[in-house]
Design a protein around this motif. Structure first.
Motif, PDB file in Angstrom:
ATOM      1  N   ALA A  92     -53.877   9.765 -69.647  1.00 33.60           N
ATOM      2  CA  ALA A  92     -53.525  10.131 -68.266  1.00 33.60           C
ATOM      3  C   ALA A  92     -52.398   9.259 -67.709  1.00 33.60           C
ATOM      4  N   PHE A  93     -52.555   7.940 -67.792  1.00 34.71           N
ATOM      5  CA  PHE A  93     -51.567   7.089 -67.121  1.00 34.71           C
ATOM      6  C   PHE A  93     -50.291   6.863 -67.943  1.00 34.71           C
ATOM      7  N   PRO A  94     -50.375   6.769 -69.282  1.00 36.87           N
ATOM      8  CA  PRO A  94     -49.106   6.739 -70.038  1.00 36.87           C
ATOM      9  C   PRO A  94     -48.255   7.990 -69.783  1.00 36.87           C
ATOM     10  N   MET A  95     -48.894   9.159 -69.710  1.00 33.83           N
ATOM     11  CA  MET A  95     -48.112  10.372 -69.427  1.00 33.83           C
ATOM     12  C   MET A  95     -47.609  10.367 -67.989  1.00 33.83           C
ATOM     13  N   ALA A  96     -48.421   9.815 -67.072  1.00 29.44           N
ATOM     14  CA  ALA A  96     -47.968   9.714 -65.673  1.00 29.44           C
ATOM     15  C   ALA A  96     -46.706   8.859 -65.605  1.00 29.44           C
ATOM     16  N   ALA A  97     -46.723   7.729 -66.304  1.00 29.04           N
ATOM     17  CA  ALA A  97     -45.552   6.835 -66.285  1.00 29.04           C
ATOM     18  C   ALA A  97     -44.325   7.552 -66.858  1.00 29.04           C
ATOM     19  N   ALA A  98     -44.539   8.318 -67.954  1.00 30.71           N
ATOM     20  CA  ALA A  98     -43.414   9.062 -68.546  1.00 30.71           C
ATOM     21  C   ALA A  98     -42.895  10.100 -67.552  1.00 30.71           C
ATOM     22  N   GLY A  99     -43.802  10.819 -66.914  1.00 37.43           N
ATOM     23  CA  GLY A  99     -43.397  11.846 -65.935  1.00 37.43           C
ATOM     24  C   GLY A  99     -42.608  11.245 -64.787  1.00 37.43           C
ATOM     25  N   ILE A 100     -43.074  10.100 -64.311  1.00 41.69           N
ATOM     26  CA  ILE A 100     -42.372   9.433 -63.198  1.00 41.69           C
ATOM     27  C   ILE A 100     -40.964   9.029 -63.651  1.00 41.69           C
ATOM     28  N   ALA A 101     -40.874   8.427 -64.824  1.00 40.80           N
ATOM     29  CA  ALA A 101     -39.575   7.928 -65.302  1.00 40.80           C
ATOM     30  C   ALA A 101     -38.610   9.069 -65.621  1.00 40.80           C
ATOM     31  N   MET A 102     -39.148  10.207 -66.068  1.00 40.00           N
ATOM     32  CA  MET A 102     -38.289  11.325 -66.489  1.00 40.00           C
ATOM     33  C   MET A 102     -37.897  12.246 -65.333  1.00 40.00           C
ATOM     34  N   GLY A 103     -38.414  11.975 -64.139  1.00 31.86           N
ATOM     35  CA  GLY A 103     -38.053  12.816 -62.997  1.00 31.86           C
ATOM     36  C   GLY A 103     -38.929  14.035 -62.833  1.00 31.86           C
TER      37      GLY A 103
END
Ligand code: KMH
Ligand code: ZN
Length: 274
Positions: A208-219
């Motif tokens: 959940a949170f690794p993907m959240a971090a990726a989503g945030i960083a990727m816009g």
């Protein structure tokens, strides 16, 4: 970069109170969880509903009761009812919440394994769901559990069978037996959607949170909630959906991304408020 839209999937159809006592079943529990998520920064609530004993249901009446009760506490929130329901439900059963004319609803983009079961979304089913959403002027959130789901839904969009103006995707990664939750997989999906699309990522369980971090960083945008993950960190159960949303807000702050209100989310997603 657009502001970050956070969706809270507060209930789901599969998780239980035995796994986490804060999983909501009753109307008042569902309202409590929706409010905790919205107060923490969620612009959208993705909604499944249950009978009081926890049995998943797609009953139009139960959805109406829950949606009305959520709006009393959170008048501005965007609610995305599920048309996925629980595995084994018929298409007609699953489509019931679309009769309530929500702003948005999920549209699942293909058949896949789902734990021990098969989650069925054949091409004729997807055409039927698309037809209903076109008729009722509902913006779909296209849920892709598998890489190949993207091809299927883009082919339907090209032929006008589903709304496409513009498309909002939710990439649900890490369901056992489906596309794994990795950054390269997410990048492949994001690189293959139409240029004017918007997208959200959901990581299942510990993803959940690794993907959240990726989503945030990727816009992109992020979904968290009990439907997808019951833990705040390893071995620590979340006490509410609000705690899960709050962790995403903290990540966003650390990474310098502002969080969207519901009205800002409507603008980003090209929604008309009803
Ligand atoms: N409960 C899953 C089998 C959706 O909401 O559209 C499907 C699901 C998808 O949750
Ligand atoms: Zn769902």
């Amino acid at each position: 970069m657009n502001k970050l839209i956070i969706t809270a999937a507060i209930c789901g159809a599969e998780v239980t109170k035995e796994q986490n006592p804060a999983v909501p079943y009753t109307v008042s529990e569902i309202v409590r969880e929706a409010k905790s998520a919205v107060d923490a920064g969620a612009a959208i609530v993705h909604l499944h509903v249950r009978e009081d004993d926890g049995t998943p249901t797609q009953s139009k009446e139960r959805f109406k009761e829950c949606i009305d009760a959520i709006y009393k506490e959170c008048p501005n929130v965007i609610i995305i009812p599920s048309t996925g329901g629980a595995v084994g439900m018929t298409a007609e059963e699953r489509l019931q919440p679309t009769e309530l004319m929500p702003e948005m609803a999920t549209l699942d983009c293909g058949t896949c394994n789902f734990g021990d079961d098969v989650f069925e979304n054949t091409m004729p089913m997807m055409r039927a769901f698309g037809k209903r959403m076109l008729e009722n002027n509902i913006k779909p959130e296209y849920e892709c559990f598998e890489m190949g789901h993207l091809d299927s839904i883009l082919a339907l969009a090209k032929k006008g069978f589903v709304p496409a103006d513009p498309m909002q995707f939710n990439f649900v990664l890490g369901v056992f037996g489906c596309t794994p939750a990795t950054v390269p997989n997410l990048c492949w999906l994001v690189n293959n959607i139409p240029a004017n699309s918007t997208w959200t990522v959901t990581g299942i369980g510990r993803h959940a949170f690794p993907m959240a971090a990726a989503g945030i960083a990727m816009g992109g945008n992020v979904r968290v909630g009990f439907e997808d993950n019951l833990y705040l960190s390893k071995g620590v159960l979340a006490k509410s959906n609000g705690e899960l949303v709050d962790k995403v807000v903290r990540l966003a702050k650390e990474l310098g991304r502002e969080v969207a209100s519901s009205d800002e989310a409507r603008e980003i997603l090209s929604l008309k408020k009803r």
